[in-house]
Scaffold this motif. Structure first.
Motif, PDB file in Angstrom:
ATOM      1  N   ALA A  74       6.542  32.452  25.746  1.00  0.00           N
ATOM      2  CA  ALA A  74       6.826  32.361  27.065  1.00  0.00           C
ATOM      3  C   ALA A  74       8.180  32.463  27.459  1.00  0.00           C
ATOM      4  N   GLU A  79       8.395  24.288  35.273  1.00  0.00           N
ATOM      5  CA  GLU A  79       7.503  25.108  36.274  1.00  0.00           C
ATOM      6  C   GLU A  79       7.532  26.758  36.175  1.00  0.00           C
ATOM      7  N   THR A  80       8.646  27.140  35.650  1.00  0.00           N
ATOM      8  CA  THR A  80       8.920  28.492  35.308  1.00  0.00           C
ATOM      9  C   THR A  80       7.876  28.969  33.984  1.00  0.00           C
ATOM     10  N   THR A 136       1.237  22.612  23.440  1.00  0.00           N
ATOM     11  CA  THR A 136       1.192  24.002  23.322  1.00  0.00           C
ATOM     12  C   THR A 136       1.667  24.497  21.986  1.00  0.00           C
ATOM     13  N   GLY A 188       4.944  27.231  33.091  1.00  0.00           N
ATOM     14  CA  GLY A 188       3.870  26.702  33.546  1.00  0.00           C
ATOM     15  C   GLY A 188       3.427  25.624  32.615  1.00  0.00           C
ATOM     16  N   ALA A 230       3.179  21.549  31.667  1.00  0.00           N
ATOM     17  CA  ALA A 230       3.118  20.012  32.324  1.00  0.00           C
ATOM     18  C   ALA A 230       3.472  19.094  31.330  1.00  0.00           C
TER      19      ALA A 230
END
Length: 233
Positions: A73, A55-56, A65, A58, A60
């Motif tokens: 990130a 969640e931190t 990625t 972003g 899913a």
């Protein structure tokens, strides 16, 4: 190329696609493995993390990625990661060669009767090398190479995280390096691990050029690069 014991542990989903990393969200991860990034040598890999970290960042479950994006990130989110390890394993073809090799009597298994020789070996080794190599006489399997009665190279392994991977370490005394003792001892330890039903696993920091060279000389090939969340995070 590598044993299924290796690929099933690291990439149980099989083909992950290239060059992106597949995201796996797992609420069962322990704190010291709450974020892991595996970059495979052949391309692609995995980002495995807890729901809170996903969640931190972003991310899913099932998304993809790039290595650069996820590491950036993590940095922006203030999630500290340990320096990455290179992961090396013996290709299947090399395992048969290793298991068929004969050893000179100067390289053998070590046990409790070798405690005095091992203590002298430890006193003769630089403290930083001892800490990095993590070679212990009470490990699951221990091999040593001698020069006369003097232990000059030792390697040990233990089953890693409840798997059939045997994580190994090796240390040669500074004055005895360059004689091929590390290669011989690592290959002997690898044969012992394989005989016990485990895949030898060679890990080292990405800037440890001497250890990387030894891995290659001992027949190992790089599987990937593994980043783990820092214990201080």
């Amino acid at each position: 190329m590598f044993s299924p014991a290796v690929t099933d542990h690291w990439t149980p989903a099989g083909d992950l696609g290239r060059p992106e990393l597949a995201v796996v969200v797992d609420d069962g991860l322990p704190a010291n493995r709450a974020v892991m990034v595996l970059e495979l040598a052949e391309g692609g890999g995995l980002v495995t993390l807890t729901p809170g970290h996903a969640e931190t960042l972003g991310l899913a479950d099932g998304s993809r990625t790039s290595p650069a994006a996820v590491l950036d990130a993590l940095s922006r989110a203030g999630v500290a990661m340990n320096d990455p390890d290179h992961l090396f394993y013996l290709p299947l073809a090399e395992q048969a060669v290793v298991q068929a090799e004969s050893l000179p009597p100067t390289t053998r298994l070590l046990g409790p009767a070798d405690a005095s020789a091992f203590a002298v070996f430890e006193r003769s080794a630089p403290a930083a090398d001892l800490d990095e190599a993590f070679v212990e006489l009470d490990h699951w399997a221990v091999l040593g190479s001698f020069d006369d009665e003097r232990l000059v190279c030792a390697a040990s392994a233990y089953p890693w995280q409840g798997t059939h991977l045997a994580d190994l370490g090796v240390l040669t005394l500074p004055g005895d390096r360059g004689r091929g003792l590390g290669r011989r001892t690592v290959r002997a330890l690898s044969a012992e691990a394989l005989a016990r039903g485990h895949q030898p696993q060679y890990r080292c920091q990405q800037d440890n050029t001497a250890s990387i060279a030894l891995a290659g000389a001992a027949g190992f090939r790089r599987y990937g690069r593994w980043h783990v969340i820092s214990g201080d995070d």
